[in-house]
Scaffold this active site. Structure first.
Site, short mmCIF file in Angstrom:
data_model
loop_
_atom_site.label_atom_id
_atom_site.label_comp_id
_atom_site.label_asym_id
_atom_site.label_seq_id
_atom_site.Cartn_x
_atom_site.Cartn_y
_atom_site.Cartn_z
N ARG A 111 12.79 -20.00 18.33
CA ARG A 111 13.57 -19.34 19.38
C ARG A 111 14.77 -18.66 18.74
NH1 ARG A 111 16.43 -24.66 22.15
NH2 ARG A 111 17.07 -25.58 20.19
N ASN A 149 20.77 -19.14 26.65
CA ASN A 149 21.04 -20.50 26.22
C ASN A 149 21.69 -20.50 24.84
OD1 ASN A 149 20.61 -23.44 26.83
ND2 ASN A 149 19.53 -23.35 24.87
N GLU A 150 22.80 -21.19 24.72
CA GLU A 150 23.47 -21.35 23.42
C GLU A 150 23.55 -20.06 22.62
OE1 GLU A 150 21.90 -24.69 21.21
OE2 GLU A 150 23.35 -25.94 22.22
N CYS A 158 23.98 -10.63 12.50
CA CYS A 158 22.82 -9.77 12.26
C CYS A 158 23.30 -8.56 11.47
CB CYS A 158 22.20 -9.34 13.59
SG CYS A 158 20.80 -8.21 13.34
N CYS A 160 21.18 -5.69 10.97
CA CYS A 160 20.09 -4.71 11.10
C CYS A 160 20.63 -3.30 11.32
CB CYS A 160 19.16 -5.13 12.25
SG CYS A 160 19.82 -4.74 13.88
N CYS A 163 22.50 -2.86 14.66
CA CYS A 163 23.85 -3.40 14.63
C CYS A 163 24.76 -2.46 13.85
CB CYS A 163 23.86 -4.81 14.03
SG CYS A 163 23.22 -6.04 15.19
N GLU A 305 24.29 -30.43 28.57
CA GLU A 305 23.37 -31.24 27.75
C GLU A 305 24.15 -32.26 26.95
OE1 GLU A 305 21.13 -28.98 24.93
OE2 GLU A 305 20.69 -27.38 26.34
N TRP A 313 18.46 -33.54 14.69
CA TRP A 313 18.89 -32.51 13.75
C TRP A 313 20.07 -32.90 12.87
CZ3 TRP A 313 23.70 -31.73 15.59
CH2 TRP A 313 23.89 -31.85 16.98
N LYS A 354 9.94 -32.96 19.26
CA LYS A 354 9.32 -34.18 19.79
C LYS A 354 10.02 -35.46 19.35
CE LYS A 354 5.71 -34.45 16.27
NZ LYS A 354 6.33 -33.40 15.44
N HIS A 356 13.26 -35.83 19.50
CA HIS A 356 14.54 -35.86 20.22
C HIS A 356 14.40 -36.79 21.42
CE1 HIS A 356 18.11 -34.43 22.33
NE2 HIS A 356 18.43 -33.69 21.29
C1 GLA Z 1 20.54 -27.52 22.15
C2 GLA Z 1 19.60 -26.67 22.97
C3 GLA Z 1 18.49 -27.46 23.56
C4 GLA Z 1 17.95 -28.47 22.57
C5 GLA Z 1 19.06 -29.37 22.11
C6 GLA Z 1 18.61 -30.46 21.18
O1 GLA Z 1 21.61 -27.99 22.84
O2 GLA Z 1 20.25 -25.97 24.00
O3 GLA Z 1 17.47 -26.57 23.98
O4 GLA Z 1 17.37 -27.83 21.49
O5 GLA Z 1 20.00 -28.58 21.43
O6 GLA Z 1 19.68 -31.26 20.76
ZN ZN Z 2 21.02 -6.51 14.76
#
Ligand code: GLA
Ligand code: ZN
Length: 690
Positions: A111, A149-150, A158, A160, A163, A305, A313, A354, A356
């Site tokens: 992602r 997300n995040e 980047c 490229c 950019c 979260e 991780w 998996k 986590h």
């Molecule tokens: C981040 C992401 C989630 C997941 C968690 C795992 O916060 O937003 O999708 O990957 O980490 O800790």
């Molecule tokens: Zn770029």
């Protein structure tokens, strides 16, 4: 139900029904009801399912689960699904994948592989956001939009062609003419002069040190790019569903982009917090991050979260032992969150994550983790009165992204250059020492206030300071136009200002202030800095007080750095005892109007921090709470009530002496007076009854 008086605390987590057969969905709903889940985030990574090809949008499965959740009174925080683009899109347009500083285009297969400035990606997310908003407009379950997300977690930098092109446009807008740019960037140095906009490339690692203004401008440009990326979706969704609040789920690392850019376009701040249970200072680490998020809008925020137990991780992923997940959830609430949410509802069977933890672990509902989760979900009903209240701080620590980027490491090379040649510098650039850290210094000051149970806010330099009594600016390396006047006014009126070494060295365009570092802050501080002396690893100096000052010892150790300063109007409170600058000021106080400005020329040891900040708090009438080691106290207030959160982070039971009065514990209903017993990981939320 979002962060308003008389609503429930939000409880739930990321939910990926698409990873499970539909029979499991019924089980999910049953268990959610059992755990008192009232909100789930869905859709975050489901773009490929919603849009299987360029011309097809299918919502059947999402409709079904949205309806099931609505029927069970579980709200939905709906992801716009833009955080992971489908392979067909990546393959069709060659501008989607971001390019690393090495010049390599990142392969797809994970992602966050998109480039923040990709026109094809931006076009595709606008369309997807529009389809999502139009389709779910008016749906009973839709309570909150969760854009992307995040941001910037994996793709913050980047290099490229898109950019590069966008950077040129950004520079043109900022500087108008190429001459202005040359002037601002100081390109006479090393023959770097640009004669046309087309000559400007991205500042990838070169043969040696690079242009520092260009580096900073590129970082500023990418930072703004994440904000405009957010606006692409925000501007589409807002008019379609004007009544549905909008958030973006932040990762929590503010060095990747300037979060303050988002201030006026977020209805609620939400973020993810993953302290390491193996870190003995995890509670302080977490307290700072909660504080930063609360201060962003100055109102309750959401923890979107946290881990039900371990993550996957850290190098070693330690589970949260019994009771710790509950304690850290209350810590989030104490610092102003109105939600307790997790990644993720059901631990994945397949894919990258998996290992986590999940609220429903692989072991299922008869597990320790699910039991702790559902106990907490049900217990939280009792704390609902805290919703909407917040933490009232009289102290603010300034966070300035420009100073951070100029001092720390936005290009991610650590002490090495790209080809792994050791490069003795903090950011792949010539620099005085790798031992200095902007954020490390900020954290050091934050922790010192934390140890005294003094609440602080963390705010940007251009904020309204009027509600604060103390402003602290650790390593305010860059001083921008206007700040001199703001801080002088603040101190004149009776405020206390504290700043440190390596402050006021550069201006907005990374040009050094001549005639003494500290630059425009000379008057308010009454000092000038002539030179600096970074100390070798492990090196120490000491600060000797110039007389007997109440509350201070005679001498304190210090490390990392010593500024060699001269006072103009300030009083020297301590001097250095070693080096060629022995006797020069290490700590000064300047009376300025009705207030005082303090300058700390080094990194003092912790005992100095305790004595110094206690004195400041006393002088400004700020309450210090002395509590047993390991016990944290944070007070939320609102609607005329105060809620004291007593949190026992230690491994043993503790006895706390309470301030005068009678109290009631929201969680147990038990009355307390005089003292409070806290078991290991124990929590009490006390409200005064008399
Ligand atoms: C981040 C992401 C989630 C997941 C968690 C795992 O916060 O937003 O999708 O990957 O980490 O800790
Ligand atoms: Zn770029």
């Amino acid at each position: 139900m979002l962060t308003r008086k008389n609503t429930e605390i939000i409880f739930g987590g990321d939910y990926f029904p698409e990873q499970w057969p539909q029979d499991t969905w019924k089980e999910d709903i049953r268990l959610m009801k059992q755990a008192n889940v009232n909100m789930v985030s869905i859709g975050i990574f489901s773009w490929a399912l919603i849009q299987p090809d360029e011309n097809t949008f299918t919502f059947d499965w999402l409709d079904k689960i949205m309806d099931m959740l609505a029927a069970n009174n579980i709200d939905v925080c709906l992801g716009t699904a833009t955080a992971a683009q489908p392979n067909w899109l990546t393959r069709k347009y060659d501008d989607i994948l971001f390019v690393r500083e090495s010049g390599e285009q990142v392969p797809y297969g994970s992602r966050q592989t998109y480039c923040v400035n990709s026109p094809s990606y931006r076009k595709a997310i606008r369309l997807l956001a529009e389809k999502m908003a139009t389709h779910y407009k008016g749906h009973k379950a839709l309570a909150l939009w969760h854009i992307n997300n995040e941001y910037a977690n994996k793709n913050s930098m980047c290099f490229c062609k898109n950019c590069e092109k966008a950077f040129r446009g950004w520079l043109q807008k900022k500087y108008g003419t190429i001459d202005n740019l040359n002037e601002s960037w100081g390109t006479v140095f090393w023959s770097e002069k640009y004669s046309a906009w087309e000559e400007i490339n991205t500042p990838r690692a070169s043969a040696g040190g690079r242009n520092a203004t260009k580096l900073l401008d590129y970082k500023r440009f990418l930072s703004e790019s994440f904000f405009t990326l957010y606006l692409e979706e925000y501007n589409v969704i807002r008019p379609i569903t004007p009544d549905v609040p909008i958030t973006s789920n932040f990762e929590g690392d503010w060095s990747k982009f300037d979060h303050y850019l988002f201030r006026n376009h977020l209805d609620v701040v939400s973020f993810n917090i993953y302290p390491d249970p193996g870190n003995p200072d995890a509670r302080k680490w977490a307290a700072l991050r909660h504080t930063m998020m609360r201060s962003l809008l100055g109102k309750p925020f959401m923890v979107m979260e946290q881990a039900p137990s371990q993550v996957d991780w850290y190098p070693v992923n330690i589970p949260k032992p019994p009771g710790l997940m509950r304690l850290w959830s209350y810590q989030a609430l104490a610092h102003g969150s109105d939600s307790v949410m997790y990644f993720q509802w059901r631990a994945s069977k397949k894919g990258a994550e998996k290992y986590h933890s999940g609220m429903v672990p692989h072991f299922g509902e008869n597990s320790r983790v699910f039991k702790e989760i559902s106990d907490l979900g049900n217990e939280l009903k009792k704390a609902k009165d805290i919703v909407g209240s917040t933490v009232d701080s009289k102290v603010a620590i300034l966070l300035d992204n420009d100073s951070w980027w100029a001092v720390d490491n936005p290009y991610g090379h650590g002490t090495k250059s790209l080809d792994n040649e050791v490069f003795w510098s903090a950011n792949g650039q010539p620099f005085p020492t790798v031992l200095v850290s902007y954020f490390g210094e900020l954290e050091y000051y934050f922790n010192a206030f934390y140890d005294l149970n003094i609440p602080v806010d963390v705010i940007p330099v251009d904020y309204d300071f009027s509600k604060y009594k103390v402003i602290v600016a650790p390593i305010l390396h860059m001083v921008k136009p206007g700040f001199k006047e703001t801080i002088e006014n603040f101190v004149k009126k009776g405020g206390t200002f504290i700043t440190t070494y390596f402050t006021g060295v550069i201006d907005e365009s990374v040009g050094v202030f001549l005639d003494g570092y500290i630059g425009p802050l000379k008057d308010v501080l009454g000092v000038k800095v002539e030179e600096y002396n970074p100390l070798p690893p492990g090196g120490k100096n000491a600060m000797k007080m110039t007389g007997t000052i109440k509350g201070f010892k005679k001498k304190y150790g210090c490390s990392i750095w010593c500024d060699v300063a001269h006072t103009t109007s300030a009083k020297t409170l301590a001097t250095f005892v070693e080096g060629y600058y022995t006797g020069s000021p290490s700590f000064t106080e300047n009376q300025f109007g009705n207030g005082k400005a303090y300058y700390v020329a080094t990194r003092p040891d912790k005992d100095f921090m305790r004595d110094f900040l206690s004195k400041i708090a006393d002088a400004q009438g700020i309450k210090i709470s002395q509590l047993p080691e390991g016990v944290e106290l944070v007070t939320r207030s609102g609607y005329g009530r105060n809620y004291g959160f007593y949190l026992n982070h230690s491994g043993t039971k503790k006895l706390v002496t309470l301030p005068k009065g009678k109290y009631e514990d929201l969680l147990t209903g038990i009355a307390h007076q005089g003292t409070l017993n806290l078991v290991k990981y124990g929590v009490s939320i006390l409200r005064k009854t008399k």
